[in-house]
Design a protein around this motif. Structure first.
Motif, short mmCIF file in Angstrom:
data_model
loop_
_atom_site.label_atom_id
_atom_site.label_comp_id
_atom_site.label_asym_id
_atom_site.label_seq_id
_atom_site.Cartn_x
_atom_site.Cartn_y
_atom_site.Cartn_z
N ARG A 182 0.88 -1.28 0.05
CA ARG A 182 -0.06 0.14 0.04
C ARG A 182 0.87 1.15 0.10
O ARG A 182 0.35 2.48 -0.32
CB ARG A 182 -0.85 -0.12 1.31
CG ARG A 182 -1.97 -1.07 1.06
CD ARG A 182 -2.91 -0.81 2.31
NE ARG A 182 -3.35 0.35 2.54
CZ ARG A 182 -4.36 0.38 3.48
NH1 ARG A 182 -4.62 -0.10 4.51
NH2 ARG A 182 -4.86 1.81 3.81
N GLN A 216 -1.69 -9.49 9.05
CA GLN A 216 -2.51 -8.25 9.32
C GLN A 216 -1.29 -7.54 10.28
O GLN A 216 -0.69 -7.84 11.00
CB GLN A 216 -3.56 -8.73 10.60
CG GLN A 216 -4.35 -9.54 9.95
CD GLN A 216 -5.38 -9.04 8.99
OE1 GLN A 216 -5.81 -8.00 9.11
NE2 GLN A 216 -5.47 -9.81 7.73
N THR A 247 -3.48 1.92 13.10
CA THR A 247 -4.04 1.62 11.97
C THR A 247 -3.74 0.13 11.60
O THR A 247 -2.84 -0.46 11.93
CB THR A 247 -3.28 2.48 10.49
OG1 THR A 247 -3.42 3.76 10.81
CG2 THR A 247 -3.86 2.01 9.58
N GLU A 249 -4.08 -2.76 8.90
CA GLU A 249 -3.94 -3.30 7.25
C GLU A 249 -3.68 -4.64 7.05
O GLU A 249 -3.04 -5.15 7.99
CB GLU A 249 -3.13 -2.25 6.55
CG GLU A 249 -1.66 -2.53 6.60
CD GLU A 249 -0.96 -1.57 5.93
OE1 GLU A 249 -0.66 -1.70 4.70
OE2 GLU A 249 -0.47 -0.49 6.27
N THR A 250 -4.01 -5.12 5.73
CA THR A 250 -3.56 -6.36 5.50
C THR A 250 -2.54 -6.31 4.43
O THR A 250 -2.56 -5.60 3.58
CB THR A 250 -4.75 -7.50 4.77
OG1 THR A 250 -6.11 -7.20 5.87
CG2 THR A 250 -4.49 -8.56 4.48
#
Length: 293
Positions: A182, A216, A247, A249-250
């Motif tokens: 990301r 994760q 935060t 996120e995967t």
């Protein structure tokens, strides 16, 4: 039914070790099992013993008896082998054993080892070294370091309180750089996990799934004892992902850089140094389970 077991036992694990271990062993022997026991004294010995046992082809299962550190060691030795790994969870946290739904009674554990199903799952790797469920960078690694330094394992869960408070006071939050698919971000504390729960069976990442080849990633911004105490409070009620500066996120891979003084814990043991390259390991692990996970 499995009848030939190589049991790798850490006699320095949590306070439940001897009683539960002896009870399971007694039930296996009553089932006419052929058992060989190896006791480990230092980190890494379980890996060597497990690898040799798996490659010998003489056993139906390699069984780790201890906490998450022992399970980590044995898993590293049997990774990619056809011989499955069983677990008798007798450590302080037993995070991995809880995640895969292992029972707690001697009768059910013995039955699982004898007749349980087998499931192959992906595992992670950090700088090329396998890990099962978590990498912590920063605050929680300092708490683990304090836990090991003070020899608190004999106190069980109560032994985690003092090290956590000492880490709150003594740990200096340093800036970490993290990259995933990301993009780039910065944080002061990072946890990369493959399990839903963490430490004292606290909810960490509800969508984590050991069957998936992904991580994760929780990144915590902000610094200082007050911020960490606030984030720990949200962790205590199962909502760290909703905490201030947090935060979730995967990610398929994670790279983390920063000051070389930042502590790192892997599967509940203080191991490794920055920078870290975290990915899915090319080999998989076969587990003995009471039911599908």
């Amino acid at each position: 039914m499995r009848t030939r077991f190589c049991i790798i036992h850490n006699p320095n694990a949590g306070s439940q070790t001897r009683r539960l271990y002896d009870a399971v062993l007694s039930r296996l022997k009553r089932s006419c099992s052929d058992i060989e026991v190896t006791e480990t004294a230092r980190r890494g010995e379980g890996m060597i013993a497990a690898e040799a046992a798996a490659k010998s082809g003489r056993f139906h299962a390699i069984v780790a008896v201890g906490g998450d550190g022992t399970v980590h060691d044995v898993a590293e030795g049997v990774l990619g082998q056809s011989t499955p790994m069983g677990i008798i969870p007798v450590g302080t946290a037993n995070v991995f054993s809880r995640e895969i739904g292992l029972p707690r009674s001697p009768e059910a554990l013995a039955s699982t080892l004898l007749r349980g199903c087998e499931r192959t799952i992906p595992v992670g790797e950090v700088n090329g070294r396998p890990f099962l469920f978590v990498v912590g960078i920063g605050f929680d690694a300092e708490a683990v370091r304090q836990f090991e330094l003070k020899g608190m394992r004999s106190l069980g869960w109560l032994g985690l309180v003092g090290p956590t408070l000492r880490a709150l006071v003594s740990h200096r939050d340093r800036l970490l750089q993290m990259e995933t698919e990301r993009g780039l971000t910065q944080a002061r504390w990072i946890i990369v996990t493959r399990t839903k729960r963490y430490a004292a069976n606290l909810m960490l990442a509800p969508t984590a799934d050991l069957n998936e080849a992904r991580f994760q990633v929780l990144s915590m911004k902000g610094s200082g004892p007050l911020m960490r105490l606030t984030q720990l409070s949200t962790l205590a009620i199962g909502g760290l992902r909703f905490g201030p500066g947090v935060t979730l996120e995967t990610a398929a891979w994670v790279k983390i850089g920063g000051d070389g003084l930042v502590p790192v814990q892997i599967d509940g043991e203080v191991l490794g140094d920055l920078p870290l390259d975290i990915r899915i390991h090319p080999k998989k692990l076969t587990l003995i389970l009471p039911h599908a996970i």
